[in-house]
Design an enzyme around this catalytic site. Structure first.
Site, PDB file in Angstrom:
ATOM      1  CG  ASP A 209     -14.485 -32.567  19.098  1.00 15.79           C
ATOM      2  OD1 ASP A 209     -14.109 -32.603  20.289  1.00 15.79           O
ATOM      3  OD2 ASP A 209     -14.539 -31.514  18.441  1.00 15.79           O
TER       4      ASP A 209
ATOM      5  CG  HIS B 257     -10.111 -34.249  19.478  1.00 22.44           C
ATOM      6  ND1 HIS B 257     -10.540 -33.025  19.009  1.00 22.44           N
ATOM      7  CD2 HIS B 257      -9.358 -34.786  18.489  1.00 22.44           C
ATOM      8  CE1 HIS B 257     -10.062 -32.834  17.784  1.00 22.44           C
ATOM      9  NE2 HIS B 257      -9.346 -33.895  17.457  1.00 22.44           N
TER      10      HIS B 257
END
Length: 426
Positions: A219, A242
């Protein structure tokens, strides 16, 4: 582990300061096959100021229940040994679901001049979250956050090494004047199971400096949240993540405020995004003075992605909004992005478990170096410059941008087509 050993050998050891005066040290006791948290929690009231709390070397501690440090003053917590979460998923879930759960497995609530210090030994000082078993069954109920620094003033987080956390790692909610450096987070799966929500660092508060942190996760590498101010991230490494993100902001019409953020000199290796800004449709407030500079991209899918149209895709199509109160963006600079875009046909990033994927962008070709998804009259002085990128396939790079939403030169031709620099982008 070889790379980690090399990384640690290049990190200069931090010498312990010579401490004079009424300073006390507590060495956390360890009992085989038992939870070591209760003995520590019983001792903390006697070591809340002018003290060192030490998890000693060559010992693996069983942190089988959460630990909370409250209102420490001039205290360092030293991790010289290894720490292990419970292997039982049900045990962890029970504590997270409890009414008295503090919000993280390790919580620092309040306090001044607080240090969390690991070490540079490649074999000791690790915190093992046993996350793989959670990822393998995609268990996402009652997962623990890792480390919470909440309302701490004048703090240090350094040389902490996290191995396979269940989910979220560090959060600095409401803290100020905190230096976070030389930390390692390894949330890499051994198989196709994905380490969902293993965010590296969540920056909340003000005057936060992140330096030389190494993150492999699933993430955001760093995410900057609402209310954050004067945040600097530099000299980092992010893999599989991410991105270096701001947001999401403005959910449920919330008035958001983020300002003075700098992301500098970072390698983004096989990440979904490199630089990302996300605000919810219908949000309010503003994000101001945010720079991403000197970013190396290695097989990144979306190098620069800005959206004011973030929404819960499980709820259907994106909502329409004619609000003039979308979360405004002011003085955004993306400077010196260099590297390669992953435009491999059919490639699917590991967090994609729906069709279409949650990160699907209608009309995108996979070759976009920049995507600006903006509302009219909500963006001021947003510029991309000195971008040098190619694609894995060798195809020309592209851009997505609606010219009706901008009123100034954004550094490239604002259209859905080839990436063409303009005067501001050179």
């Amino acid at each position: 582990m070889m790379f980690v050993r090399m990384l640690l050998s290049l990190t200069a050891p931090l010498a312990y300061a010579t401490i004079t005066g009424a300073w006390s040290t507590f060495v956390v006791p360890h009992t085989n096959d038992a939870d070591d948290t209760p003995a520590l929690m019983a001792a903390i009231p006697d070591y809340m100021s002018d003290a060192s709390i030490v998890f000693e070397a060559n010992t693996t501690y069983n942190v089988w229940s959460p630990i909370t440090f409250s209102h420490l003053t001039n205290v360092e917590v030293v991790i010289s040994g290894n720490l292990t979460y419970p292997k039982s998923i049900e045990t962890v879930q029970g504590y997270v679901a409890a009414a008295n759960y503090s919000g993280a497995w390790f919580s620092f609530i309040g306090g001044d001049n607080v240090t969390l210090r690991g070490n540079t030994d490649p074999d000791w000082g690790w915190v093992d979250g046993h996350g793989q078993q959670w990822w393998d069954i995609m268990q996402q109920t009652n997962r623990p956050h890792g480390w919470l620094f909440k309302n701490v003033t004048n703090g240090i987080i350094t040389d902490v090494k996290i191995y396979k956390p269940v989910a979220w790692n560090f959060a600095t909610t409401g803290s100020s004047n905190v230096h976070i450096f030389n930390n390692i987070i390894i949330a890499r799966s051994d198989n196709v199971s994905f380490p969902f929500n293993t965010d590296g660092f969540s920056a909340g508060g003000n005057n936060l400096l992140f330096e030389n942190n190494y993150v492999v996760n699933g993430d955001d590498c760093l995410t900057v949240g609402n209310g954050a101010k004067n945040i600097t991230w530099r000299d980092g490494y992010c893999e599989g993540s991410h991105g270096l993100s701001v947001g999401s902001l403005g959910g449920d019409g919330q008035v958001a405020s983020v300002e003075n953020v700098s992301f500098e000199s970072t390698i983004m290796n096989r990440t979904l995004y490199a630089a990302r800004f996300k605000s919810w449709t219908g949000g309010n407030g503003a994000a101001k003075n945010i720079t991403w500079k000197n970013i190396t991209i290695i097989d990144v899918m979306f190098p620069i992605y800005v959206t004011q149209n973030y929404w819960d895709q499980s709820g259907g199509a994106p909502p329409n909004s004619s609000s003039v109160n979308e979360t405004h963006v002011e003085n955004f600079l993306f400077d010196q992005f260099v590297g390669v875009i992953n435009d491999t046909p059919g490639y699917v990033e590991g967090s994609c478990i729906t069709d279409p994927c949650w990160y699907y962008v209608s009309g995108a070709t996979g070759k976009e170096a920049v995507i600006f998804d903006l509302y009219p009259n909500t963006a001021t002085n947003i510029v991309v410059k000195n971008l040098v990128a190619s694609t894995l396939s060798g195809a020309p790079i592209a851009a997505m941008c609606n010219s009706s939403t901008i009123s100034s030169d954004v550094g490239f031709v604002c259209w859905n087509g080839p990436y063409v620099p303009t005067m501001a982008g050179l």
